[in-house]
Design a protein around this motif. Structure first.
Motif, PDB file in Angstrom:
ATOM      1  N   ASN A   1     -21.316   9.489 116.312  1.00 36.75           N
ATOM      2  CA  ASN A   1     -20.579   9.129 115.106  1.00 36.75           C
ATOM      3  C   ASN A   1     -21.034   7.758 114.605  1.00 36.75           C
ATOM      4  O   ASN A   1     -20.330   6.754 114.774  1.00 36.75           O
ATOM      5  CB  ASN A   1     -19.077   9.123 115.378  1.00 36.75           C
TER       6      ASN A   1
ATOM      7  N   ASP B   1     -14.490   9.341 120.847  1.00 38.42           N
ATOM      8  CA  ASP B   1     -14.120  10.348 121.836  1.00 38.42           C
ATOM      9  C   ASP B   1     -15.372  11.031 122.382  1.00 38.42           C
ATOM     10  O   ASP B   1     -16.209  11.528 121.624  1.00 38.42           O
ATOM     11  CB  ASP B   1     -13.193  11.391 121.201  1.00 38.42           C
TER      12      ASP B   1
ATOM     13  N   THR C   1     -15.767  13.771 123.830  1.00 42.45           N
ATOM     14  CA  THR C   1     -15.808  15.220 123.655  1.00 42.45           C
ATOM     15  C   THR C   1     -15.968  15.628 122.196  1.00 42.45           C
ATOM     16  O   THR C   1     -16.819  16.448 121.851  1.00 42.45           O
ATOM     17  CB  THR C   1     -14.524  15.865 124.216  1.00 42.45           C
ATOM     18  N   THR C   2     -15.162  15.032 121.314  1.00 39.23           N
ATOM     19  CA  THR C   2     -15.154  15.448 119.900  1.00 39.23           C
ATOM     20  C   THR C   2     -16.086  14.636 119.021  1.00 39.23           C
ATOM     21  O   THR C   2     -16.462  15.076 117.935  1.00 39.23           O
ATOM     22  CB  THR C   2     -13.735  15.329 119.328  1.00 39.23           C
TER      23      THR C   2
ATOM     24  N   LYS D   1     -15.185  12.058 117.498  1.00 36.74           N
ATOM     25  CA  LYS D   1     -14.354  11.408 116.498  1.00 36.74           C
ATOM     26  C   LYS D   1     -13.785  10.101 117.054  1.00 36.74           C
ATOM     27  O   LYS D   1     -13.683   9.924 118.270  1.00 36.74           O
ATOM     28  CB  LYS D   1     -13.198  12.326 116.077  1.00 36.74           C
TER      29      LYS D   1
END
Length: 319
Positions: free
Chosen positions: A59, A125, A127-128, A130
């Protein structure tokens, strides 16, 4: 117990700061969690950085990815909290703050007057990809600190410089508390210029002066005479926002929130010194009072400030 969430935007800087302290022999690897290797401290610095960097690459749009927390037990706290307990409570703190599943590294520092700990992780995060929601972080952390103090019957130790709201020749834990002051002033939208920032520092008998290519931090008496050995501003992890490099300043300004509608920049610049001091002290008490000195101190200080405000208004001060 004092726990500070540092306003660090660059995870690499926070990570390298702690790794550097280990190399200097004033810090040690203390704890880690949720990493790809069982003990990431068995490997080189590059291995540890890759764990965080690979997550943050998911991200790139998020500007402030860093999570950097310092845990600062008092001398009496450390008599009740051994290393095993500190590790357990750091894990519990990260879970409480919403980062329990994130990889993080904990460093044990001994370069100040007492032992303290730094936690470095990422707000992205794993995992995500985000950004983890970070609303009401200060309130959540204060709640955790209060529960921790009750659980282990820890006592609040109020540093003299925070009681007097200024630094003196005998102030302890100077570097750490100066960083706390810088952090609090950096978050105040009421301060909109370097001159105002310097005035705010002056209320605490702190000055920043140009020295060669850099700057030095001085603690003075009421007459401006230096009373402590000066420190390089570059040695501070948390630095005044008006003394950041151009690149750091542009990055920070881009992410700053708009000033509240009730104030304009012109009004800020024209605020009387006495009222500015009152606003700064009130803000510091609100932000630091509960965590550092307890509710009773905060209420008492507010009452004294109100009386002082009335007295000043009676002498012709204007809002």
């Amino acid at each position: 117990m004092v726990i500070v969430i540092h306003q660090s935007s660059d995870t690499r800087n926070a990570f390298q700061y702690n790794e550097m302290k280990v190399k200097e022999g004033v810090a040690s690897y203390f704890h880690s969690a949720n990493t790809i290797s069982i003990n990431p401290f068995m490997y080189g610095q590059g291995h540890r950085w890759k764990i965080l960097h690979d997550i943050e690459k998911q991200n790139p749009r998020v500007k402030k990815k860093c999570l950097h927390i310092s845990v600062n037990p008092s001398g009496s706290d450390l008599l009740k909290l051994d290393d095993r307990t500190v590790r357990q409570e750091v894990d519990r703190m990260m879970e409480h703050m919403g980062y329990g599943g994130q990889p993080y590294f904990v460093y044990k520092h001994q370069d100040l007057e007492r032992v303290h700990f730094h936690v470095v992780s990422t707000r992205i995060d794993k995992t995500t990809g985000k950004k983890i929601r970070d609303g009401y972080e200060k309130d959540k952390m204060q709640k955790f600190v209060k529960e921790l103090e009750q659980k282990y019957q820890l006592k609040q130790e109020i540093p003299e410089q925070l009681r007097n709201l200024k630094f003196t020749a005998s102030s302890g834990y100077l570097k750490r508390n100066l960083e706390t002051l810088f952090s609090e002033l950096n978050r105040m939208d009421i301060i909109t210029s370097k001159d105002m920032y310097d005035q705010a520092l002056g209320f605490f008998q702190v000055e920043i002066r140009k020295a060669g290519r850099g700057h030095m931090v001085f603690v003075t008496d009421e007459n401006g005479t230096v009373i402590r050995h000066p420190m390089k501003l570059s040695d501070f992890e948390e630095r005044p926002r008006f003394y950041l490099s151009r690149q750091e300043l542009l990055s920070q300004e881009q992410n700053r929130k708009d000033l509240p509608n009730s104030f304009s920049k012109q009004n800020h610049e024209g605020i009387a010194i006495g009222i500015l001091k009152s606003l700064i002290i009130k803000e510091l008490i609100l932000n630091m009072g509960t965590q550092l000195t307890g509710d009773s101190f905060k209420k008492g200080k507010r009452n004294r400030l109100k009386k002082g405000d009335k007295k000043r208004r009676g002498k012709g001060y204007r809002k």
